[in-house]
Enzyme design. Structure first.
Site, mmCIF file in Angstrom:
data_model
loop_
_atom_site.group_PDB
_atom_site.id
_atom_site.type_symbol
_atom_site.label_atom_id
_atom_site.label_comp_id
_atom_site.label_asym_id
_atom_site.label_seq_id
_atom_site.Cartn_x
_atom_site.Cartn_y
_atom_site.Cartn_z
ATOM 1 N N ARG A 1 46.913 45.315 69.958
ATOM 2 C CA ARG A 1 47.156 44.578 71.195
ATOM 3 C C ARG A 1 45.843 43.976 71.658
ATOM 4 O O ARG A 1 44.805 44.658 71.612
ATOM 5 C CB ARG A 1 47.687 45.573 72.241
ATOM 6 N N HIS B 1 51.920 42.657 81.760
ATOM 7 C CA HIS B 1 51.914 43.710 82.792
ATOM 8 C C HIS B 1 52.557 43.239 84.097
ATOM 9 O O HIS B 1 51.988 43.392 85.177
ATOM 10 C CB HIS B 1 50.473 44.195 83.040
HETATM 11 C C1 CS2 Z 1 50.411 49.811 79.793
HETATM 12 C C2 CS2 Z 1 50.003 51.138 80.344
HETATM 13 O O1 CS2 Z 1 50.310 50.898 77.715
HETATM 14 C C3 CS2 Z 1 50.780 49.930 78.327
HETATM 15 O O2 CS2 Z 1 51.506 49.067 77.842
HETATM 16 O O3 CS2 Z 1 51.370 49.117 80.483
HETATM 17 O O4 CS2 Z 1 48.641 51.238 80.155
HETATM 18 C C4 CS2 Z 1 50.317 51.373 81.808
HETATM 19 O O5 CS2 Z 1 49.545 50.485 82.587
HETATM 20 C C5 CS2 Z 1 49.993 52.811 82.159
HETATM 21 O O6 CS2 Z 1 50.705 53.656 81.308
HETATM 22 C C6 CS2 Z 1 50.337 53.113 83.608
HETATM 23 O O7 CS2 Z 1 50.119 54.467 83.879
HETATM 24 MG MG MG Z 2 52.551 47.949 79.194
#
Ligand code: CS2
Ligand code: MG
Length: 403
Positions: free
Chosen positions: A148, A213
């Site tokens: 990613r 996000h």
């Molecule tokens: C994120 C996470 O991993 C991901 O795809 O969306 O880092 C997320 O922000 C966290 O798990 C929130 O606690």
């Molecule tokens: Mg995520």
């Protein structure tokens, strides 16, 4: 059959907070489950200790489905992240017990292996595009088949997914939420460059992913998806907030970039329309937040009817217990897509010794009976809980926005 004699909740902070449930039985066999809900840990700990534990004592630990239905329907107040994380933890622990009694790894109880290993993706992030690509090259050297890319955005002090640390990413920090500021236009200018340069540097044999996000409107997400089509992403994640499942119809009208959503979902109802209308390509619901292995199997079975594949969330705020359970599930489920793998710290791994292993881009849960993960309670007791919040996010004019 093994009768439940105790249900204890262990809260520990080896670098970050985790909540673990331990179910003990009259046959001396115990099971563990992850109940961690980042930023709201004690809500789940209390839900388990004060409301779930009392009704489980004396029950037959083998009756996983009946206990799941009892905790879901018996609560009256159904669904939600706290309730479903608590049910998930109990569910994981009961599968762990069943595997230990049977002398089999949980994936064998789920129908056996459907593949040699679970393809995972790592997280390359950097303060700018160059640094992000450098990090990604390190993942290629480690044998990852998928990575990613998340980069800092020129003109923004911070953005999601960029930690400044080489391989770890922990957004939940201070005892009060950090405030970050966001500009969609600055972000939208950066991402196509990130993937155009990413493809130029990394080539086409590596799967590239990106996590929006929850920060775009549906039409902005359609625009970004279209801009990214030449770079053939494996998926574009959380392109827009998914409470309104039909919003993804608009995105689908504008782009063929594959879409992933669901890490904050906690039941099949959150994803039903998205799956049935094929508005997404990957469902991100996880073992710990979507009701455990028992419920996640239901979500995956519905998804399979519509050629939607799994892509379970696997951030560091999901403990190694979830990672183990997710790999047993992922090894067996027919429509497996990919598993997120954010490496935990050495402190965390010491508290949660586990059998799962990474090898050449794939992960395997191991063949230890049950989930193949444990909690070292003596070590866990050394790490005291302290409140930590996820950040909040505002637009540059101060308007509250999505983090
Ligand atoms: C994120 C996470 O991993 C991901 O795809 O969306 O880092 C997320 O922000 C966290 O798990 C929130 O606690
Ligand atoms: Mg995520």
């Amino acid at each position: 059959m093994p009768r439940i004699t105790s249900v204890r909740v262990i809260v520990t902070r080896p670098g970050r907070n985790f909540v673990t449930v331990k179910i003990e039985t009259d046959e001396g066999i115990y099971g563990i489950g992850d109940a961690t809900l980042n930023g709201r840990e004690l809500a789940v700990a209390s839900y388990l200790t004060d409301h779930v534990a009392p009704v489980l004592i004396g029950r037959d630990a083998h009756r996983i489905e009946d206990i799941w239905q009892y905790l879901y329907k018996g609560a009256y107040w159904r669904r939600g992240p706290v309730t479903m994380s608590a049910i998930a933890a109990i569910d994981m622990a009961l599968w762990d017990i069943k595997g230990k009694v049977a002398g089999l790894p949980v994936y064998q109880l789920l129908g056996g292996a459907s593949r040699d290993g679970c393809m995972v993706y790592g997280h390359a992030n950097g303060s700018d595009v160059s640094e992000t690509i450098e990090r990604a090259q390190e993942y290629l050297e480690k044998g990852y088949k998928a990575v990613r890319l998340q980069s800092g955005v020129p003109g923004l002090k911070s953005t999601y997914g960029v930690s400044g640390e080489r391989f770890y990413y922990e957004p939940a920090k201070g005892s009060l939420p950090e405030e970050s500021f966001w500009s969609t236009s600055k972000y939208m200018r950066l991402v196509p460059e990130l993937f155009q340069r990413g493809r130029d540097a990394l080539g086409w044999d590596i799967h590239l992913l990106h996590d929006v996000h929850h920060r775009l409107t549906p039409i902005e997400a359609g625009r970004l998806g279209k801009d990214l089509e030449p770079y053939r992403l494996f998926w574009l994640e959380d392109a827009t907030p998914a409470e309104n499942q039909e919003a993804f119809r608009l995105i689908r009208q504008h782009t063929t970039t594959p879409l992933a959503v669901g890490e904050i979902f906690n039941s099949i109802w959150d994803a039903k329309q998205l799956i049935e209308e094929q508005l997404i390509d990957y469902i991100r619901a996880t073992v710990v937040h979507a009701g455990g292995i028992t419920h996640l199997r239901r979500i995956a079975a519905l998804a399979d009817l519509y050629q939607v594949r799994t892509g379970c969330h696997g951030a560091t705020d999901l403990s190694p217990v979830t990672m183990a359970a997710a790999l047993h599930f992922g090894l067996s489920v027919p429509n497996f897509g990919i598993q997120e793998y954010m490496v935990h710290t050495e402190e965390t791994d010491a508290v949660f010794p586990h059998a799962y292993r990474f090898d050449q881009g794939l992960m395997h849960p191991g063949d230890a009976p049950g989930l193949g993960v444990d909690i070292d309670e003596t070590l866990a007791a050394k790490y005291e809980y302290s409140r930590a919040y996820l950040p909040v996010n505002r637009l540059e004019d101060g308007t509250m926005f999505n983090w």
